[in-house]
Design an enzyme around this catalytic site. Structure first.
Site, PDB file in Angstrom:
ATOM      1  N   ALA A  52      48.687  32.433  34.076  1.00  0.00           N
ATOM      2  CA  ALA A  52      50.030  31.907  34.369  1.00  0.00           C
ATOM      3  C   ALA A  52      50.811  31.494  33.124  1.00  0.00           C
ATOM      4  CB  ALA A  52      49.920  30.731  35.329  1.00  0.00           C
ATOM      5  N   SER A  53      50.319  31.819  31.935  1.00  0.00           N
ATOM      6  CA  SER A  53      51.040  31.419  30.717  1.00  0.00           C
ATOM      7  C   SER A  53      52.376  32.128  30.583  1.00  0.00           C
ATOM      8  CB  SER A  53      50.216  31.743  29.470  1.00  0.00           C
ATOM      9  OG  SER A  53      49.049  30.983  29.440  1.00  0.00           O
ATOM     10  N   ALA A  89      40.533  51.703  37.727  1.00  0.00           N
ATOM     11  CA  ALA A  89      39.287  51.417  38.450  1.00  0.00           C
ATOM     12  C   ALA A  89      39.235  49.941  38.837  1.00  0.00           C
ATOM     13  CB  ALA A  89      38.087  51.775  37.580  1.00  0.00           C
ATOM     14  N   SER A  90      39.643  49.078  37.920  1.00  0.00           N
ATOM     15  CA  SER A  90      39.575  47.641  38.219  1.00  0.00           C
ATOM     16  C   SER A  90      40.522  47.288  39.360  1.00  0.00           C
ATOM     17  CB  SER A  90      39.887  46.807  36.973  1.00  0.00           C
ATOM     18  OG  SER A  90      41.254  46.882  36.609  1.00  0.00           O
ATOM     19  N   ILE A  99      56.937  46.628  35.789  1.00  0.00           N
ATOM     20  CA  ILE A  99      57.669  45.367  35.747  1.00  0.00           C
ATOM     21  C   ILE A  99      57.985  45.052  34.292  1.00  0.00           C
ATOM     22  CG2 ILE A  99      57.595  42.908  36.366  1.00  0.00           C
ATOM     23  CD1 ILE A  99      57.428  44.839  38.784  1.00  0.00           C
ATOM     24  N   THR A 135      44.683  31.989  28.711  1.00  0.00           N
ATOM     25  CA  THR A 135      43.608  32.121  27.722  1.00  0.00           C
ATOM     26  C   THR A 135      43.697  31.071  26.624  1.00  0.00           C
ATOM     27  OG1 THR A 135      44.958  33.873  26.781  1.00  0.00           O
ATOM     28  CG2 THR A 135      43.007  34.558  27.973  1.00  0.00           C
ATOM     29  N   ASN A 175      45.835  36.702  39.317  1.00  0.00           N
ATOM     30  CA  ASN A 175      46.841  37.483  38.610  1.00  0.00           C
ATOM     31  C   ASN A 175      46.381  37.930  37.223  1.00  0.00           C
ATOM     32  OD1 ASN A 175      49.729  38.208  37.671  1.00  0.00           O
ATOM     33  ND2 ASN A 175      49.103  36.560  36.282  1.00  0.00           N
ATOM     34  N   TYR A 210      41.548  50.463  33.779  1.00  0.00           N
ATOM     35  CA  TYR A 210      42.496  49.583  34.477  1.00  0.00           C
ATOM     36  C   TYR A 210      42.657  50.024  35.940  1.00  0.00           C
ATOM     37  CZ  TYR A 210      46.854  46.921  35.162  1.00  0.00           C
ATOM     38  OH  TYR A 210      47.825  46.058  35.616  1.00  0.00           O
ATOM     39  N   SER A 248      47.946  46.849  41.233  1.00  0.00           N
ATOM     40  CA  SER A 248      48.917  47.624  40.461  1.00  0.00           C
ATOM     41  C   SER A 248      49.174  48.931  41.195  1.00  0.00           C
ATOM     42  CB  SER A 248      48.368  47.947  39.072  1.00  0.00           C
ATOM     43  OG  SER A 248      49.183  48.934  38.458  1.00  0.00           O
TER      44      SER A 248
END
Lengths: 79, 246
Positions: free
Chosen positions: B12-13, B156-157, B187, B36, B89, B154, B141
């Site tokens: 959320a940064s 695959a995740s 986005i 992070t 997120n 990405y 996504s």
């Protein structure tokens, strides 16, 4: 002591599984006799943890399949 | 403030996560947010606090670390005495052609984007099952459905996140907990800001609405899914992509 544990456990099981307490006895299996599904058994263990202030590890939780199992487990923990 | 609902948002940064957290605060949720680095998440928290007046618990968390991720969820539930909404997120990219992809590029993306979501959801289930209500919203996504060259890890995740969303939705629907995903298209965030003009034009050409989306477009979908009126929606992937994939 054990009678007190038994009464509490029967109450929790009755509340959780929506079963009349009169229909629950020590031999009752949560799944086979009282109609619990697998998620109910997880929730029962959570409720026991809360009521008795103990932590029940997953490997122990798998062994708690009946009212008697729960009474024995909690009684042993309480000693 | 004890009776406000509580929402936890990872990553959320900045970017989508920050705007999601801000909109949830505007909608009246107390927040727990993580990022992070300590300084940026604290700054985000301060901004939200002063704008909305809700309580914001902010922590620096490595979401790819199971203990840290689950510890933060547990701390949140304990701090507020409830956890109503979990928004997973946080995400990273480590793009490379499949033939060149290094093991650490694969592992980092899977650990951060996929395993973290499982770990957070698992920790959130206890308080939500106890309350017999809860909302889990995972940010996926558009590429989970489309695929994207150079983003095999990405994709695959995110595909995994959508599959987990459906699986958990089936598993805990009977306990009043809904599990959904929001799949953003392209986005305008730091993740897409590095693109040159040509790449940007090529991107918008694929989008019927002719422009990139804004973080607020995603946040609005999250706030909707978190709300009372979305109570009958579960196991769904809500696409917010300007029509680029349908």
């Amino acid at each position: 002591m054990s009678a007190e544990i038994e009464a509490k456990i029967i109450k929790i099981v009755g509340d959780q599984l929506n079963v009349d307490e009169g229909e629950i006895n020590p031999d009752s299996s949560f799944v086979d006799d009282l109609g619990a599904d697998s998620l109910d058994t997880v929730e029962l263990v959570m409720a026991f943890e809360e009521e008795f202030g103990v932590e029940i590890p997953d490997e122990d939780a798998e062994g708690i399949q009946s009212v008697q199992n729960a009474i024995d487990y909690i009684a042993a923990k309480a000693e | 403030m004890g009776d406000l609902k509580t929402a936890l948002v990872t990553g959320a940064s900045r970017g989508i996560g920050f705007v999601v957290a801000s909109q949830l605060a505007e909608a009246g949720y107390n927040l727990a947010i993580c990022g992070t680095t300590r300084s940026t998440i604290d700054k985000a928290a301060e901004q939200i606090r002063s704008a909305c007046g809700v309580e914001v618990l902010a922590r620096a968390v490595d979401v790819s670390d199971r203990e840290q991720m689950q510890g933060f969820v547990q701390e949140t539930a304990k701090h507020y005495g409830r956890l109503d909404v979990l928004v997973n997120n946080a995400g990273i990219t480590r793009d490379n052609l499949s033939m060149r992809m290094k093991a650490d590029e694969w592992d980092a993306v899977i650990d951060t984007n996929l395993s973290s979501v499982f770990n957070a959801m698992q920790a959130a289930l206890k308080p939500m099952m106890r309350a017999r209500s809860g909302r889990i919203i995972n940010i996926s996504s558009v590429v989970a459905g489309m695929g994207n060259p150079g983003q095999l890890n990405y994709c695959a995740s995110k595909g995994g996140v959508e599959a987990m969303t459906r699986s958990l939705a089936r598993e805990i629907g009977s306990r009043g907990i809904t599990v959904n995903a929001v799949a953003p298209g392209f986005i305008a965030t730091d993740m897409t800001a590095g693109l040159g003009d040509d790449a940007h034009a090529a991107l918008t050409d694929q989008i019927p609405l002719g422009r990139l989306g804004q973080p607020a477009d995603i946040a609005a979908a999250v706030v909707f899914l978190a709300g009372e009126s979305a109570g009958y929606i579960t196991g769904h992937v809500l696409h917010v992509n300007g029509g680029m994939y349908m």
